[in-house]
Design a protein around this motif. Structure first.
Motif, PDB file in Angstrom:
ATOM      1  N   LEU A   1       0.850  -1.186   0.000  1.00  0.00           N
ATOM      2  CA  LEU A   1       0.000   0.000   0.000  1.00  0.00           C
ATOM      3  C   LEU A   1       0.884   1.233   0.000  1.00  0.00           C
ATOM      4  O   LEU A   1       1.759   1.372   0.853  1.00  0.00           O
TER       5      LEU A   1
ATOM      6  N   ILE B   1      -3.628   4.956  -1.285  1.00  0.00           N
ATOM      7  CA  ILE B   1      -4.404   5.549  -0.202  1.00  0.00           C
ATOM      8  C   ILE B   1      -5.236   6.712  -0.724  1.00  0.00           C
ATOM      9  O   ILE B   1      -6.433   6.819  -0.417  1.00  0.00           O
TER      10      ILE B   1
ATOM     11  N   TYR C   1      -8.211   5.344  -2.618  1.00  0.00           N
ATOM     12  CA  TYR C   1      -9.231   4.786  -1.734  1.00  0.00           C
ATOM     13  C   TYR C   1      -9.946   5.867  -0.924  1.00  0.00           C
ATOM     14  O   TYR C   1     -11.140   5.739  -0.640  1.00  0.00           O
TER      15      TYR C   1
ATOM     16  N   TYR D   1     -11.709   4.511   2.266  1.00  0.00           N
ATOM     17  CA  TYR D   1     -11.008   4.934   3.476  1.00  0.00           C
ATOM     18  C   TYR D   1     -11.537   6.297   3.887  1.00  0.00           C
ATOM     19  O   TYR D   1     -12.042   7.064   3.064  1.00  0.00           O
TER      20      TYR D   1
ATOM     21  N   THR E   1      -5.581   7.141   8.509  1.00  0.00           N
ATOM     22  CA  THR E   1      -6.606   6.657   7.591  1.00  0.00           C
ATOM     23  C   THR E   1      -7.272   5.453   8.235  1.00  0.00           C
ATOM     24  O   THR E   1      -6.614   4.636   8.886  1.00  0.00           O
ATOM     25  N   ILE E   2      -8.583   5.385   8.062  1.00  0.00           N
ATOM     26  CA  ILE E   2      -9.358   4.296   8.641  1.00  0.00           C
ATOM     27  C   ILE E   2     -10.316   3.736   7.597  1.00  0.00           C
ATOM     28  O   ILE E   2     -10.585   4.372   6.575  1.00  0.00           O
ATOM     29  N   GLU E   3     -10.804   2.547   7.873  1.00  0.00           N
ATOM     30  CA  GLU E   3     -11.845   1.938   7.060  1.00  0.00           C
ATOM     31  C   GLU E   3     -12.764   1.166   7.984  1.00  0.00           C
ATOM     32  O   GLU E   3     -12.410   0.857   9.121  1.00  0.00           O
TER      33      GLU E   3
ATOM     34  N   ARG F   1     -11.162   0.037  11.407  1.00  0.00           N
ATOM     35  CA  ARG F   1      -9.792  -0.444  11.227  1.00  0.00           C
ATOM     36  C   ARG F   1      -8.873   0.733  10.913  1.00  0.00           C
ATOM     37  O   ARG F   1      -9.105   1.481   9.968  1.00  0.00           O
TER      38      ARG F   1
ATOM     39  N   VAL G   1      -5.892   1.946   9.193  1.00  0.00           N
ATOM     40  CA  VAL G   1      -5.097   1.465   8.063  1.00  0.00           C
ATOM     41  C   VAL G   1      -3.687   2.021   8.152  1.00  0.00           C
ATOM     42  O   VAL G   1      -2.714   1.284   8.042  1.00  0.00           O
ATOM     43  N   THR G   2      -3.575   3.333   8.337  1.00  0.00           N
ATOM     44  CA  THR G   2      -2.269   3.972   8.484  1.00  0.00           C
ATOM     45  C   THR G   2      -2.359   5.044   9.565  1.00  0.00           C
ATOM     46  O   THR G   2      -3.410   5.638   9.792  1.00  0.00           O
TER      47      THR G   2
ATOM     48  N   MET H   1      -6.153  -2.817  14.268  1.00  0.00           N
ATOM     49  CA  MET H   1      -4.975  -2.200  13.670  1.00  0.00           C
ATOM     50  C   MET H   1      -3.923  -3.268  13.440  1.00  0.00           C
ATOM     51  O   MET H   1      -3.641  -4.048  14.347  1.00  0.00           O
ATOM     52  N   CYS H   2      -3.381  -3.315  12.249  1.00  0.00           N
ATOM     53  CA  CYS H   2      -2.213  -4.156  11.976  1.00  0.00           C
ATOM     54  C   CYS H   2      -1.005  -3.234  12.004  1.00  0.00           C
ATOM     55  O   CYS H   2      -1.047  -2.149  11.438  1.00  0.00           O
TER      56      CYS H   2
END
Length: 141
Positions: A39, A44, A47, A53, A70-72, A83, A85-86, A117-118
């Motif tokens: 990504l 980003i 999206y 996002y 950024t979230i989704e 989630r 994302v970043t 969150m990853c």
């Protein structure tokens, strides 16, 4: 929303997909710091503009952007997840606790049951209220 931390005032902003072009130049470098092989900032932006996002910023009292998030939303039969994302920023120790709390409030208002969150294992030291729920296994084909 206004965020108070260590005597400083931070503002939390959420941008709609139609506002991305207007803000992009101000956040592009911070978003680019999260680039990896899966990504990048162009993905980003795409999206965000398509509405997959959502973009959040945290700004200091002089309106400088100190963080870009950024979230989704992810949907499961019995749960809606928010989630992350970043996440990228400076002086994280000054805003991360309140920033995450504001994201949690946002997620609750949007009927989410969890925030996911990853990230690298170092996030466990920062997000102490979060538990490591699973691991991600990946194999290049």
């Amino acid at each position: 929303m206004v965020l108070h931390s260590k005597g400083l005032i931070y503002d939390f902003y959420l941008y709609g997909k139609d506002e991305i072009d207007n803000i992009w130049e101000s956040i592009e470098d911070q978003v680019g710091r999260t680039d990896d092989e899966f990504l990048n900032k162009d993905d980003i932006k795409k999206y965000l503009k398509e509405g997959y996002y959502l973009l959040c910023t945290i700004n200091d009292k002089t309106n400088n952007i100190v963080a870009v998030i950024t979230i989704e939303f992810a949907y499961y039969p019995s749960h809606k997840m928010c989630r992350i994302v970043t996440i990228s920023g400076k002086d994280m120790d000054k805003w991360i606790d309140k920033g995450i709390a504001l994201l949690e409030e946002f997620a609750i208002k949007h009927e989410c049951t969890h925030i996911d969150m990853c990230g690298r294992r170092g996030w466990k030291k920062i997000l102490k209220d979060y538990k490591e729920d699973c691991i991600l296994l990946r194999k290049r084909l």
